[in-house]
Design a protein around this motif. Structure first.
Motif, PDB file in Angstrom:
ATOM      1  N   LEU A  25       0.827  -1.206   0.000  1.00 32.01           N
ATOM      2  CA  LEU A  25       0.000   0.000   0.000  1.00 32.01           C
ATOM      3  C   LEU A  25       0.863   1.259   0.000  1.00 32.01           C
ATOM      4  O   LEU A  25       0.553   2.239  -0.694  1.00 32.01           O
ATOM      5  CB  LEU A  25      -0.927  -0.002   1.214  1.00 32.01           C
ATOM      6  CG  LEU A  25      -2.127  -0.949   1.150  1.00 32.01           C
ATOM      7  CD1 LEU A  25      -2.823  -1.020   2.507  1.00 32.01           C
ATOM      8  CD2 LEU A  25      -3.113  -0.492   0.077  1.00 32.01           C
ATOM      9  N   LYS A  27       3.864   1.586  -1.275  1.00 33.92           N
ATOM     10  CA  LYS A  27       4.462   1.744  -2.595  1.00 33.92           C
ATOM     11  C   LYS A  27       3.442   2.200  -3.629  1.00 33.92           C
ATOM     12  O   LYS A  27       3.719   3.065  -4.466  1.00 33.92           O
ATOM     13  CB  LYS A  27       5.100   0.421  -3.036  1.00 33.92           C
ATOM     14  CG  LYS A  27       6.318   0.023  -2.224  1.00 33.92           C
ATOM     15  CD  LYS A  27       6.861  -1.332  -2.659  1.00 33.92           C
ATOM     16  CE  LYS A  27       8.060  -1.734  -1.809  1.00 33.92           C
ATOM     17  NZ  LYS A  27       8.566  -3.086  -2.176  1.00 33.92           N
ATOM     18  N   GLU A  28       2.241   1.618  -3.584  1.00 33.63           N
ATOM     19  CA  GLU A  28       1.233   1.916  -4.605  1.00 33.63           C
ATOM     20  C   GLU A  28       0.635   3.315  -4.443  1.00 33.63           C
ATOM     21  O   GLU A  28       0.272   3.952  -5.426  1.00 33.63           O
ATOM     22  CB  GLU A  28       0.133   0.858  -4.576  1.00 33.63           C
ATOM     23  CG  GLU A  28       0.600  -0.510  -5.069  1.00 33.63           C
ATOM     24  CD  GLU A  28      -0.515  -1.526  -5.104  1.00 33.63           C
ATOM     25  OE1 GLU A  28      -1.608  -1.236  -4.555  1.00 33.63           O
ATOM     26  OE2 GLU A  28      -0.303  -2.625  -5.671  1.00 33.63           O
ATOM     27  N   THR A  29       0.514   3.777  -3.205  1.00 30.43           N
ATOM     28  CA  THR A  29      -0.082   5.103  -2.985  1.00 30.43           C
ATOM     29  C   THR A  29       0.947   6.218  -3.103  1.00 30.43           C
ATOM     30  O   THR A  29       0.595   7.371  -3.360  1.00 30.43           O
ATOM     31  CB  THR A  29      -0.762   5.169  -1.607  1.00 30.43           C
ATOM     32  OG1 THR A  29       0.182   4.807  -0.588  1.00 30.43           O
ATOM     33  CG2 THR A  29      -1.957   4.224  -1.551  1.00 30.43           C
ATOM     34  N   GLU A  31       4.356   8.818  -2.129  1.00 37.80           N
ATOM     35  CA  GLU A  31       4.643   9.817  -1.094  1.00 37.80           C
ATOM     36  C   GLU A  31       3.791  11.072  -1.227  1.00 37.80           C
ATOM     37  O   GLU A  31       3.749  11.879  -0.304  1.00 37.80           O
ATOM     38  CB  GLU A  31       6.128  10.200  -1.145  1.00 37.80           C
ATOM     39  CG  GLU A  31       7.066   9.040  -0.826  1.00 37.80           C
ATOM     40  CD  GLU A  31       8.513   9.458  -0.859  1.00 37.80           C
ATOM     41  OE1 GLU A  31       8.777  10.626  -1.223  1.00 37.80           O
ATOM     42  OE2 GLU A  31       9.388   8.628  -0.527  1.00 37.80           O
ATOM     43  N   ARG A  33       0.511  11.293  -1.608  1.00 39.04           N
ATOM     44  CA  ARG A  33      -0.887  11.178  -1.188  1.00 39.04           C
ATOM     45  C   ARG A  33      -1.183  12.106  -0.010  1.00 39.04           C
ATOM     46  O   ARG A  33      -0.289  12.454   0.764  1.00 39.04           O
ATOM     47  CB  ARG A  33      -1.200   9.728  -0.812  1.00 39.04           C
ATOM     48  CG  ARG A  33      -0.328   9.189   0.279  1.00 39.04           C
ATOM     49  CD  ARG A  33      -0.587   7.699   0.542  1.00 39.04           C
ATOM     50  NE  ARG A  33       0.585   7.062   1.078  1.00 39.04           N
ATOM     51  CZ  ARG A  33       1.003   7.183   2.330  1.00 39.04           C
ATOM     52  NH1 ARG A  33       0.304   7.918   3.175  1.00 39.04           N
ATOM     53  NH2 ARG A  33       2.096   6.586   2.743  1.00 39.04           N
ATOM     54  N   SER A  35      -3.287  11.366   2.488  1.00 38.09           N
ATOM     55  CA  SER A  35      -3.524  10.599   3.711  1.00 38.09           C
ATOM     56  C   SER A  35      -2.219  10.140   4.348  1.00 38.09           C
ATOM     57  O   SER A  35      -1.173  10.104   3.701  1.00 38.09           O
ATOM     58  CB  SER A  35      -4.401   9.377   3.401  1.00 38.09           C
ATOM     59  OG  SER A  35      -3.769   8.565   2.431  1.00 38.09           O
ATOM     60  N   ARG A  36      -2.301   9.788   5.640  1.00 34.11           N
ATOM     61  CA  ARG A  36      -1.146   9.268   6.366  1.00 34.11           C
ATOM     62  C   ARG A  36      -1.515   7.955   7.044  1.00 34.11           C
ATOM     63  O   ARG A  36      -2.642   7.778   7.504  1.00 34.11           O
ATOM     64  CB  ARG A  36      -0.645  10.300   7.379  1.00 34.11           C
ATOM     65  CG  ARG A  36       0.066  11.456   6.681  1.00 34.11           C
ATOM     66  CD  ARG A  36       0.930  12.233   7.643  1.00 34.11           C
ATOM     67  NE  ARG A  36       0.152  13.112   8.482  1.00 34.11           N
ATOM     68  CZ  ARG A  36      -0.286  14.315   8.086  1.00 34.11           C
ATOM     69  NH1 ARG A  36      -0.037  14.739   6.876  1.00 34.11           N
ATOM     70  NH2 ARG A  36      -0.960  15.071   8.917  1.00 34.11           N
ATOM     71  N   PHE A  37      -0.526   7.071   7.113  1.00 33.80           N
ATOM     72  CA  PHE A  37      -0.748   5.724   7.621  1.00 33.80           C
ATOM     73  C   PHE A  37      -0.152   5.560   9.018  1.00 33.80           C
ATOM     74  O   PHE A  37       0.881   6.138   9.348  1.00 33.80           O
ATOM     75  CB  PHE A  37      -0.083   4.688   6.709  1.00 33.80           C
ATOM     76  CG  PHE A  37      -0.708   4.551   5.344  1.00 33.80           C
ATOM     77  CD1 PHE A  37      -1.889   5.193   5.021  1.00 33.80           C
ATOM     78  CD2 PHE A  37      -0.107   3.763   4.375  1.00 33.80           C
ATOM     79  CE1 PHE A  37      -2.464   5.069   3.769  1.00 33.80           C
ATOM     80  CE2 PHE A  37      -0.662   3.620   3.116  1.00 33.80           C
ATOM     81  CZ  PHE A  37      -1.843   4.273   2.809  1.00 33.80           C
ATOM     82  N   ILE A  46      -5.806   4.800   8.295  1.00 30.69           N
ATOM     83  CA  ILE A  46      -5.523   5.753   7.223  1.00 30.69           C
ATOM     84  C   ILE A  46      -6.230   7.046   7.583  1.00 30.69           C
ATOM     85  O   ILE A  46      -7.453   7.096   7.687  1.00 30.69           O
ATOM     86  CB  ILE A  46      -6.021   5.226   5.864  1.00 30.69           C
ATOM     87  CG1 ILE A  46      -5.404   3.853   5.567  1.00 30.69           C
ATOM     88  CG2 ILE A  46      -5.693   6.210   4.751  1.00 30.69           C
ATOM     89  CD1 ILE A  46      -5.999   3.160   4.357  1.00 30.69           C
ATOM     90  N   THR A  48      -6.889  11.086   6.813  1.00 28.15           N
ATOM     91  CA  THR A  48      -6.819  12.203   5.877  1.00 28.15           C
ATOM     92  C   THR A  48      -7.042  13.489   6.657  1.00 28.15           C
ATOM     93  O   THR A  48      -8.133  13.718   7.187  1.00 28.15           O
ATOM     94  CB  THR A  48      -7.884  12.078   4.771  1.00 28.15           C
ATOM     95  OG1 THR A  48      -7.697  10.834   4.089  1.00 28.15           O
ATOM     96  CG2 THR A  48      -7.762  13.230   3.775  1.00 28.15           C
TER      97      THR A  48
END
Length: 209
Positions: A25, A27-29, A31, A33, A35-37, A46, A48
């Protein structure tokens, strides 16, 4: 899956997420984006951020930059860099984080790996609403020495001691800064112009040194 929305933050919680899925997730989203994980042993939150969350983040960053400039010390800002260690099965993206005492150890580095690199000396976490993961546990597992946590009205400083965070009055990284004084400037930022705030803060720092 659980989703909550407030004026400050939108949070989505996913459970039973493997470490491999977490890495995928990230890698696919990418840097960029919004939102923060935050990942805690299989639970992924997640978040936002909205305006009520983001404005204090900006104010903290500006005040810290003004502080180190007046103190004439170097720092390495790592922003919301993903801090993670597979060994602990935890990872998080703080609102801001900084290398201060450990700045020489990461100077010139283009990538960070907490499996081998030291963690940031200071992280700032803004939680206007309650998080669904144990962020203290995540930061502790990553070995972050100091945490500033702001809840919209209340700011608290914490230092890591024997794998637990202990509330403290003064900053570990910046010994002249008390939580009471930093709180005063953050509250002032809600009603003051931003340039006027920085001028006032710089004057305070110069008087202290």
């Amino acid at each position: 899956m659980v989703t909550t929305l407030t004026q400050a933050e939108q949070r989505t919680v996913l459970r039973n997420i493997s470490w491999q899925t977490f890495e995928t997730l990230l890698k696919e989203t990418g840097e960029d984006r919004a939102s923060r994980f935050a990942y805690d042993c299989g639970t992924l939150e997640i978040m936002t951020p909205l305006y009520e969350h983001e404005n204090p983040k900006i104010q903290f960053d500006r005040l810290i930059f003004a502080l180190v400039e007046e103190l004439e010390i170097e720092i390495k800002s790592a922003g919301s860099t993903t801090l993670m260690r597979k060994l602990t099965n935890r990872g998080i993206e703080p609102d801001n984080c900084y290398y201060i005492q450990n700045e020489p150890a990461v100077r010139g580095r283009q990538e960070l790996d907490l499996e081998t690199d030291p963690p940031p000396d200071l992280a700032i976490e803004i939680d206007i609403t309650s998080s669904s993961v144990n962020k203290f546990g995540i930061y502790s597992a990553l070995g972050i020495p100091e945490l500033w946590r702001y809840e919209g009205r209340v700011l608290k400083f914490y230092q890591l001691a024997e794998e637990q965070y202990v509330e403290c009055e003064f900053s570990l990284a910046f010994s002249l800064v008390s939580v009471a004084e930093m709180s005063r400037f953050i509250e002032q930022s809600k009603i003051s112009g931003e340039i006027a705030l920085l001028k006032s803060f710089r004057a305070w720092v110069r008087d202290k040194i």
